[in-house]
Scaffold this active site. Structure first.
Site, PDB file in Angstrom:
ATOM      1  N   GLU A 176       0.819  -1.228   0.000  1.00  0.00           N
ATOM      2  CA  GLU A 176       0.000   0.000   0.000  1.00  0.00           C
ATOM      3  C   GLU A 176       0.849   1.272   0.000  1.00  0.00           C
ATOM      4  OE1 GLU A 176      -2.729   0.395   3.312  1.00  0.00           O
ATOM      5  OE2 GLU A 176      -3.572   2.246   2.533  1.00  0.00           O
ATOM      6  N   LYS A 218      -2.370  -2.031  -3.210  1.00  0.00           N
ATOM      7  CA  LYS A 218      -3.447  -1.227  -2.610  1.00  0.00           C
ATOM      8  C   LYS A 218      -3.088   0.251  -2.756  1.00  0.00           C
ATOM      9  CE  LYS A 218      -5.902  -0.271   1.703  1.00  0.00           C
ATOM     10  NZ  LYS A 218      -6.512  -0.805   2.910  1.00  0.00           N
TER      11      LYS A 218
HETATM   12  C1  5MM Z   1      -8.229   1.200   8.501  1.00  0.00           C
HETATM   13  O1  5MM Z   1      -7.131   2.075   8.591  1.00  0.00           O
HETATM   14  C2  5MM Z   1      -5.878   1.532   8.273  1.00  0.00           C
HETATM   15  C3  5MM Z   1      -4.907   1.681   9.399  1.00  0.00           C
HETATM   16  O2  5MM Z   1      -4.577   3.028   9.568  1.00  0.00           O
HETATM   17  P1  5MM Z   1      -3.594   3.518  10.752  1.00  0.00           P
HETATM   18  O3  5MM Z   1      -2.340   2.771  10.622  1.00  0.00           O
HETATM   19  O4  5MM Z   1      -3.462   4.992  10.443  1.00  0.00           O
HETATM   20  O5  5MM Z   1      -4.280   3.290  12.026  1.00  0.00           O
HETATM   21  C4  5MM Z   1      -5.350   2.189   6.971  1.00  0.00           C
HETATM   22  O6  5MM Z   1      -4.080   1.731   6.601  1.00  0.00           O
HETATM   23  C5  5MM Z   1      -6.315   1.853   5.880  1.00  0.00           C
HETATM   24  O7  5MM Z   1      -6.266   0.478   5.618  1.00  0.00           O
HETATM   25  C6  5MM Z   1      -6.025   2.587   4.593  1.00  0.00           C
HETATM   26  O8  5MM Z   1      -5.705   3.931   4.819  1.00  0.00           O
HETATM   27  C7  5MM Z   1      -7.280   2.514   3.739  1.00  0.00           C
HETATM   28  O9  5MM Z   1      -8.348   3.023   4.480  1.00  0.00           O
HETATM   29  P2  5MM Z   1      -9.275   4.124   3.838  1.00  0.00           P
HETATM   30  O10 5MM Z   1     -10.124   4.630   4.961  1.00  0.00           O
HETATM   31  O11 5MM Z   1      -8.344   5.166   3.269  1.00  0.00           O
HETATM   32  O12 5MM Z   1     -10.048   3.389   2.790  1.00  0.00           O
END
Ligand code: 5MM
Length: 348
Positions: A176, A218
């Protein structure tokens, strides 16, 4: 490394009409999300929230996998461990293995993701507990003089090392590299930065001999920054996204599972549907959404037991909207391919 297992898992994660729920909010992030609905985070309440999501009747029709956080993968639902519970529903359990994005020394506005130390042992343990795939998120910020090559290179290198370590243990790495959409940049600038980032990521993945058929990407969509005065339409986002990816993402990668990155649930649904309408992409194009799948369910739930059913309904409806549009295009693509194959046979 068993390439057959890796390929099977990667393909199952992008089965037509299905995608991934990112429920791997770290301790700080889940606290922030729950604070919005006036709830104080702790391991029990975090589980109550996630249990509401995972036990939603019928959600397995649209979810191929769920990304868990370390806290959740060790918890239980109905006397089964969370990974066992999910696997019982036909949903593949995954785990976030990065340790977050931290300031890059000497580059005050940029971050590099940490977590390689001890990763081999952590992966061994996660595999024993039931994780079949993993996720590592790198963050690239757009600004006047950023991102720098150093930041992109540092993140690409650790993403590749993480991916290689995962594959060593038959765990599919979800790679990602997120170009943030918070700035005032236009679509063109997002395209430029996304291209630079993905080029470097695939260069390092190749240097570390990561098997492309056994991983998923991702990424962000190619989109206008949130603060930009001109917002590109869904069709423009879709065309720019597919064009960019065709230039830099090898066709051997089985699937691209987009993050939602702060788009509203409707935007994320519509943009993905449009992306799937653009012809010519060799990958399954699906989702690995956090906020776009969860936002409506979270506000409906509001931390109250009596709202669980309504929240599950909201969650299922959103997942259905996202999943069904994918399935529709997948069916059309298959039909077109069958037609093409028939024509080819006749001509041969
Ligand atoms: C769900 O959030 C994931 C973990 O985030 P942190 O490490 O900041 O706590 C994050 O990696 C998430 O999988 C991605 O940003 C994709 O989530 P969104 O909300 O952008 O679809």
């Amino acid at each position: 490394m068993d390439i057959t297992i890796l390929k099977q898992t990667a393909q199952a994660l992008v089965a037509p009409g299905k995608g991934i729920l990112a429920a791997d909010e770290s301790t700080k992030t889940i606290a922030k999300r729950l604070e919005k609905i006036g709830v104080e985070s702790n391991p029990e309440i975090n589980l109550a929230y996630r249990k509401m999501l995972f036990t939603t009747p019928g959600i397995e029709q649209y979810l191929s996998g769920v990304i868990l956080y370390d806290e959740t993968i060790r918890q239980s639902i109905d006397s089964a461990s969370v990974p066992q519970y999910l696997a019982g529903k036909g949903i593949i359990p995954g785990i976030k293995v990065d340790k977050g994005a931290w300031l890059l020394p000497n580059f005050p506005e940029e971050k590099v993701t940490e977590g390689l130390d001890g990763l081999r042992d952590r992966l061994t343990e996660y595999k024993e507990i039931g994780a079949k795939f993993a996720k590592w998120r790198a963050v690239i910020t757009i600004g006047e003089e950023i991102p720098t090559d150093t930041c992109i290179e540092a993140n690409a290198e650790v993403l590749a090392r993480y991916a290689a370590l995962c594959q060593e243990q038959d765990i599919v790495p979800v790679v990602e590299p997120e170009v943030l959409m918070d700035a005032d940049n236009d679509l063109e600038r997002c395209k430029e930065v996304t291209t630079m980032t993905l080029k470097k990521v695939f260069e390092r993945l190749s240097a570390h001999k990561v098997v492309l058929e056994g991983m998923l990407l991702k990424p962000n969509m190619v989109i206008s920054g949130k603060k930009s005065p001109t917002q590109a339409s869904s069709q423009e986002v879709a065309e720019a996204t597919v064009k960019t990816f065709l230039e830099v993402v090898p066709g051997q990668v089985p699937g691209i599972v987009f993050l939602s990155g702060g788009q509203t649930p409707n935007q994320a649904t519509e943009n993905l549907a449009e992306i799937n309408k653009v012809p010519g992409s060799p990958w399954q194009m699906s989702f690995s959404y956090g906020r776009a799948l969860q936002d409506e369910a979270l506000t409906t739930w509001a931390g109250k037991e009596e709202n669980v059913r309504a929240a599950q309904q909201a969650f299922l409806e959103r997942a259905k909207k996202v999943g069904e549009s994918l399935a529709e295009y997948a069916r059309k693509a298959i039909k077109e391919q069958v037609k093409k194959d028939k024509k080819k046979k006749v001509n041969d």
